[in-house]
Design a protein around this motif. Structure first.
Motif, PDB file in Angstrom:
ATOM      1  N   GLU A   1      14.143   0.864  -3.682  1.00 24.84           N
ATOM      2  CA  GLU A   1      14.303   0.474  -5.080  1.00 24.84           C
ATOM      3  C   GLU A   1      12.973   0.197  -5.763  1.00 24.84           C
ATOM      4  O   GLU A   1      12.939  -0.144  -6.939  1.00 24.84           O
ATOM      5  N   ARG A   2      11.870   0.329  -5.012  1.00 25.09           N
ATOM      6  CA  ARG A   2      10.581  -0.015  -5.617  1.00 25.09           C
ATOM      7  C   ARG A   2      10.018   1.178  -6.376  1.00 25.09           C
ATOM      8  O   ARG A   2      10.110   2.325  -5.914  1.00 25.09           O
ATOM      9  N   SER A   3       9.428   0.878  -7.506  1.00 27.10           N
ATOM     10  CA  SER A   3       8.908   1.959  -8.347  1.00 27.10           C
ATOM     11  C   SER A   3       7.432   2.226  -8.039  1.00 27.10           C
ATOM     12  O   SER A   3       6.808   3.038  -8.700  1.00 27.10           O
ATOM     13  N   ASP A   4       6.867   1.483  -7.067  1.00 33.20           N
ATOM     14  CA  ASP A   4       5.425   1.604  -6.807  1.00 33.20           C
ATOM     15  C   ASP A   4       5.150   2.258  -5.462  1.00 33.20           C
ATOM     16  O   ASP A   4       4.159   1.954  -4.807  1.00 33.20           O
ATOM     17  N   PHE A   5       6.059   3.177  -5.065  1.00 37.65           N
ATOM     18  CA  PHE A   5       5.944   3.736  -3.726  1.00 37.65           C
ATOM     19  C   PHE A   5       4.569   4.365  -3.476  1.00 37.65           C
ATOM     20  O   PHE A   5       3.929   4.125  -2.451  1.00 37.65           O
ATOM     21  N   ALA A   6       4.088   5.135  -4.465  1.00 38.40           N
ATOM     22  CA  ALA A   6       2.815   5.849  -4.270  1.00 38.40           C
ATOM     23  C   ALA A   6       1.663   4.842  -4.133  1.00 38.40           C
ATOM     24  O   ALA A   6       0.845   4.943  -3.213  1.00 38.40           O
ATOM     25  N   ALA A   7       1.628   3.841  -5.012  1.00 35.16           N
ATOM     26  CA  ALA A   7       0.532   2.862  -4.971  1.00 35.16           C
ATOM     27  C   ALA A   7       0.592   2.043  -3.685  1.00 35.16           C
ATOM     28  O   ALA A   7      -0.429   1.745  -3.061  1.00 35.16           O
ATOM     29  N   LEU A   8       1.813   1.714  -3.286  1.00 37.51           N
ATOM     30  CA  LEU A   8       1.993   0.933  -2.058  1.00 37.51           C
ATOM     31  C   LEU A   8       1.504   1.725  -0.848  1.00 37.51           C
ATOM     32  O   LEU A   8       0.787   1.204   0.012  1.00 37.51           O
ATOM     33  N   THR A   9       1.879   3.017  -0.806  1.00 42.74           N
ATOM     34  CA  THR A   9       1.461   3.858   0.317  1.00 42.74           C
ATOM     35  C   THR A   9      -0.064   3.945   0.368  1.00 42.74           C
ATOM     36  O   THR A   9      -0.664   3.814   1.439  1.00 42.74           O
ATOM     37  N   SER A  10      -0.701   4.149  -0.786  1.00 47.22           N
ATOM     38  CA  SER A  10      -2.175   4.243  -0.769  1.00 47.22           C
ATOM     39  C   SER A  10      -2.787   2.940  -0.287  1.00 47.22           C
ATOM     40  O   SER A  10      -3.744   2.938   0.468  1.00 47.22           O
ATOM     41  N   ARG A  11      -2.221   1.797  -0.730  1.00 46.54           N
ATOM     42  CA  ARG A  11      -2.802   0.523  -0.294  1.00 46.54           C
ATOM     43  C   ARG A  11      -2.656   0.351   1.221  1.00 46.54           C
ATOM     44  O   ARG A  11      -3.604  -0.065   1.889  1.00 46.54           O
ATOM     45  N   VAL A  12      -1.497   0.694   1.745  1.00 49.84           N
ATOM     46  CA  VAL A  12      -1.300   0.544   3.196  1.00 49.84           C
ATOM     47  C   VAL A  12      -2.272   1.460   3.940  1.00 49.84           C
ATOM     48  O   VAL A  12      -2.906   1.063   4.929  1.00 49.84           O
ATOM     49  N   LEU A  13      -2.441   2.708   3.436  1.00 51.33           N
ATOM     50  CA  LEU A  13      -3.373   3.639   4.102  1.00 51.33           C
ATOM     51  C   LEU A  13      -4.798   3.098   4.056  1.00 51.33           C
ATOM     52  O   LEU A  13      -5.546   3.201   5.032  1.00 51.33           O
ATOM     53  N   ARG A  14      -5.145   2.498   2.926  1.00 52.24           N
ATOM     54  CA  ARG A  14      -6.501   1.936   2.816  1.00 52.24           C
ATOM     55  C   ARG A  14      -6.685   0.786   3.812  1.00 52.24           C
ATOM     56  O   ARG A  14      -7.721   0.664   4.460  1.00 52.24           O
ATOM     57  N   ASP A  15      -5.641  -0.037   3.959  1.00 53.18           N
ATOM     58  CA  ASP A  15      -5.740  -1.162   4.914  1.00 53.18           C
ATOM     59  C   ASP A  15      -5.805  -0.647   6.347  1.00 53.18           C
ATOM     60  O   ASP A  15      -6.510  -1.194   7.190  1.00 53.18           O
TER      61      ASP A  15
ATOM     62  N   ASN B   1      12.663  -0.235   5.611  1.00 53.10           N
ATOM     63  CA  ASN B   1      11.779  -0.768   4.578  1.00 53.10           C
ATOM     64  C   ASN B   1      10.288  -0.684   4.938  1.00 53.10           C
ATOM     65  O   ASN B   1       9.878   0.265   5.598  1.00 53.10           O
ATOM     66  N   LEU B   2       9.513  -1.677   4.509  1.00 44.87           N
ATOM     67  CA  LEU B   2       8.059  -1.599   4.703  1.00 44.87           C
ATOM     68  C   LEU B   2       7.670  -1.497   6.174  1.00 44.87           C
ATOM     69  O   LEU B   2       6.696  -0.845   6.516  1.00 44.87           O
ATOM     70  N   ARG B   3       8.442  -2.133   7.019  1.00 41.61           N
ATOM     71  CA  ARG B   3       8.126  -2.071   8.448  1.00 41.61           C
ATOM     72  C   ARG B   3       8.132  -0.624   8.915  1.00 41.61           C
ATOM     73  O   ARG B   3       7.214  -0.172   9.602  1.00 41.61           O
ATOM     74  N   GLN B   4       9.175   0.107   8.501  1.00 41.09           N
ATOM     75  CA  GLN B   4       9.307   1.497   8.924  1.00 41.09           C
ATOM     76  C   GLN B   4       8.183   2.361   8.318  1.00 41.09           C
ATOM     77  O   GLN B   4       7.577   3.178   9.006  1.00 41.09           O
ATOM     78  N   LEU B   5       7.898   2.140   7.037  1.00 38.36           N
ATOM     79  CA  LEU B   5       6.861   2.928   6.370  1.00 38.36           C
ATOM     80  C   LEU B   5       5.503   2.657   7.024  1.00 38.36           C
ATOM     81  O   LEU B   5       4.759   3.591   7.352  1.00 38.36           O
ATOM     82  N   VAL B   6       5.176   1.370   7.216  1.00 35.85           N
ATOM     83  CA  VAL B   6       3.863   1.016   7.773  1.00 35.85           C
ATOM     84  C   VAL B   6       3.733   1.585   9.185  1.00 35.85           C
ATOM     85  O   VAL B   6       2.688   2.130   9.551  1.00 35.85           O
ATOM     86  N   ASN B   7       4.806   1.509   9.974  1.00 33.18           N
ATOM     87  CA  ASN B   7       4.733   2.054  11.333  1.00 33.18           C
ATOM     88  C   ASN B   7       4.508   3.557  11.299  1.00 33.18           C
ATOM     89  O   ASN B   7       3.717   4.091  12.083  1.00 33.18           O
TER      90      ASN B   7
END
Ligand SMILES: Nc1ncnc2c1ncn2[C@@H]1O[C@H](COP(=O)(O)OP(=O)(O)OP(=O)(O)O)[C@@H](O)[C@H]1O
Length: 609
Positions: free
Chosen positions: A473-487, A512-518
């Protein structure tokens, strides 16, 4: 005394009659024995002179013996030294119990405890004219080094002599601590702040990993430890504070006294001194600045709901308001709770997370509330402070509170109401002060209605409820993904290949985020050093299958529909879902959809027509 006499009888010593000459070291043997205990002798000398100054002209002598009972140093009134020599109370002689029967020096060695042996209590009749008080001197690592003794004519017996000897032995031990090499952190402590720096202070030395390697006599007894505990116990088992916090205090506030809670709940005062090795301990140079001023801001990657949630949380930072975080598993509730803690004035204090769902039911009470020594079979002999007390001053994060059994809910409620905790097996309440953050993936209102969650507890923990949105439901998927990749990979600029990005956007991310980050973490690991684009090959097989299935099901549905109708259906579905999720709040629904309220009403009109 009776144990000592029993040992003498068992060794067939005769209290009267002609005795064998006890062993006596010659000059070179004595020099060798003195050399062997060079450090003890060096530190004992000024203390012996001080003792002698106190007892001069009282017909007595001050003696230092090594751990075998050999007299290394003597200082005394000349006439009494002469009388003492007649019973071999002189340098080089052995006063081990096996040679001289019950006597203060030998018995202090056998018992490793201070001892007074007065007149006829001496096993050998010929020693009956003596009164002796002796105290062991322990090395910083708990080994017996030797014994300090004051001996005199039994008619001059004074009950305070043992106190004098004990203090003097302690002074030698404390001096030995000053030269304790390879130390990292030295902690001086006492139940009274004024007790620090006195002969009664406890001292422990910690290695950089937090294990207690050395302690003086007072330290052991104040903490209820024995020499065998040295090298086998971390500092967190005795104080509710860790090595890096101690090192941090020692660096920021050298010489200042801090107050901490012992694991038995009592308050104690400490002074921390950092040795050379302490430099290896990495501590933030300014713990107050350790977290950024607003640790919640990095969680804001542009989603309107998330942004509003963060803003609400900011308004209660530092206030005594309990936070309840709701959201599906993996939406980042714990990360949010930690950021909330790091944003507040308690950020240099502990953040203690407890997962109520994984604690076995029979251990929840002991784990949360702690227990007294011997509270139940299998309990640690020194007792346990429990997680609630570990959070004193900081934040207690109770994850999956919805899974806590009813009986423990009642006890937790009492702790929150009274702000006191009573350990299992104890009766004395211990005051506790912490900020409470709870989280659950369950709907606690429904749980309450089903009588699986106490209403009174629900209202206690729900000072402010925040809903963390699921990833889909989040509208910031692209920005969130880039931030996680940067981290994950700060040194490389990584991005998703087009096909992967499209598949990611279509997928519902049930974890959710756990799955994406993994998934991103695995992809980073599978990328070669010269690659910067994440492609299908860099994803785990099970995720590839799920992404393909999700993408096919959307493609198939689109094949059966004319393009115009498809878009219409999709946008209608998105709009009604957003309104549902927002409980009919049109502003929130518009924010979720990333459109204005006016556009939302216009679209609704079109749908209805
Ligand atoms: N904002 C974020 N940035 C980067 N990673 C995040 C973020 N939020 C969550 N994560 C990742 O997702 C994982 C799950 O987060 P967290 O444990 O906070 O979720 P949760 O909602 O508490 O999950 P559960 O309900 O299962 O306990 C974390 O280990 C972290 O790797």
């Amino acid at each position: 005394m009776s144990r000592s006499w029993r040992r003498c009888l068992d060794a067939s010593l005769a209290p009267v009659g002609r005795l064998q000459t006890p062993p006596q070291l010659n000059a070179s043997q004595l020099a060798h024995a003195t050399d062997r205990q060079g450090e003890l002798v060096a530190h004992a000398r000024p203390v012996m002179q001080y003792l002698y100054a106190q007892t001069r002209d009282t017909g007595s002598m001050v003696i230092l013996a090594d751990e075998r009972g050999t007299l290394l140093q003597t200082l005394g009134d000349t006439d009494f030294l002469g009388r003492a020599e007649r019973v071999a109370l002189m340098q080089g002689a052995s006063w081990h119990e096996s040679q001289q029967g019950t006597n203060a020096i030998g018995t202090a060695i056998a018992e490793i405890a201070p001892v007074v042996v007065h007149g006829p209590e001496h096993f050998l009749e010929r020693n009956g004219f003596l009164t002796c008080a002796a105290a062991p001197v322990m090395a910083p690592d708990g080994r017996l080094l030797g014994v300090l003794d004051i001996s005199g004519d039994h008619r001059g017996h004074h009950p305070h002599t043992i106190g004098l000897v004990r203090s003097a032995a302690q002074m030698i031990e404390n001096r030995l601590f000053e030269t304790c090499h390879g130390d990292t952190i030295r902690v001086r402590f006492h139940p009274l702040a004024e007790g620090i720096g006195t002969v009664a202070e406890g001292i422990i030395v910690l290695k950089e990993d937090g294990w207690i390697t050395c302690a003086n006599h007072a330290g052991l007894s104040l903490l209820g430890l024995c020499p065998a505990d040295l090298g086998a116990m971390p500092v967190t088992r005795v104080f509710q504070i860790g090595t890096s916090e101690l090192a941090s205090w020692g660096r920021r506030r050298p010489g200042e006294i801090m107050s901490v809670i012992r694991n038995n709940g009592e308050r104690i005062f400490l002074r921390v001194e950092l040795g050379r090795g302490a430099r290896q301990i990495i501590v933030p140079s300014h713990p107050q600045e350790e977290a950024c001023a607003d640790s919640l801001e990095p969680l804001n990657t542009g989603d309107a709901v998330m942004k509003a949630t963060i803003e609400k949380a900011r308004r209660v930072v530092g206030k005594p308001i309990a936070l309840l975080l709701q959201g599906e598993s993996g939406t980042g509730k714990e990360i949010f709770a930690k950021a909330f803690h790091d944003s507040g004035p308690r950020r240099s204090k502990p953040f203690v997370a407890v997962d109520c769902a994984t604690l076995p039911e029979n251990l929840i009470e002991a784990e949360l509330f702690g227990y007294m020594p011997g509270a139940f079979s299998g309990a640690r002999k020194e007792g346990y402070a429990g997680r609630i007390r570990s959070a004193i001053g900081g934040t207690l994060f109770l994850d999956e509170i919805g899974d806590m059994p009813m009986a423990q809910q009642a006890r937790l409620l009492r702790v929150l109401q009274e702000r006191e905790v009573v350990p299992v097996g104890g009766s004395k309440p211990i005051p506790v002060d912490f900020v409470l953050v709870c989280a659950t993936h369950r709907n606690l209102k429904t749980e309450m209605e089903a009588e699986r969650f106490r209403a009174d507890l629900y209202y206690r923990i729900n000072g402010l409820t925040l809903m963390l949105p699921p990833l889909r439901e989040r509208s910031d998927f692209a920005a969130l993904t880039s931030r996680v990749l940067r981290d994950l990979s700060p040194e490389r600029h990584l991005y998703l290949g087009d096909a992967v990005a499209l598949a990611f956007a279509k997928y519902s991310w049930p974890g959710n985020l756990r799955q994406l980050v993994n998934a991103l973490r695995t992809a980073c690991a599978l990328l070669n050093d010269d690659e910067s684009t994440i492609l299908w090959d860099h994803l785990p097989d099970d995720l590839i299958n799920e992404l393909r299935q999700a993408s096919q099901s959307l493609d198939i549905s689109s094949m059966h529909l004319p393009q115009e109708e498809n878009l219409h259906v999709l946008s209608s579905a998105a709009i009604s879902r957003a309104i549902d999720i927002s409980d009919g709040n049109m502003s929130e629904a518009a924010r979720r959809l990333g459109i204005s309220r006016n556009t939302l009403y216009r679209r609704l009109k079109i749908i209805k027509s």
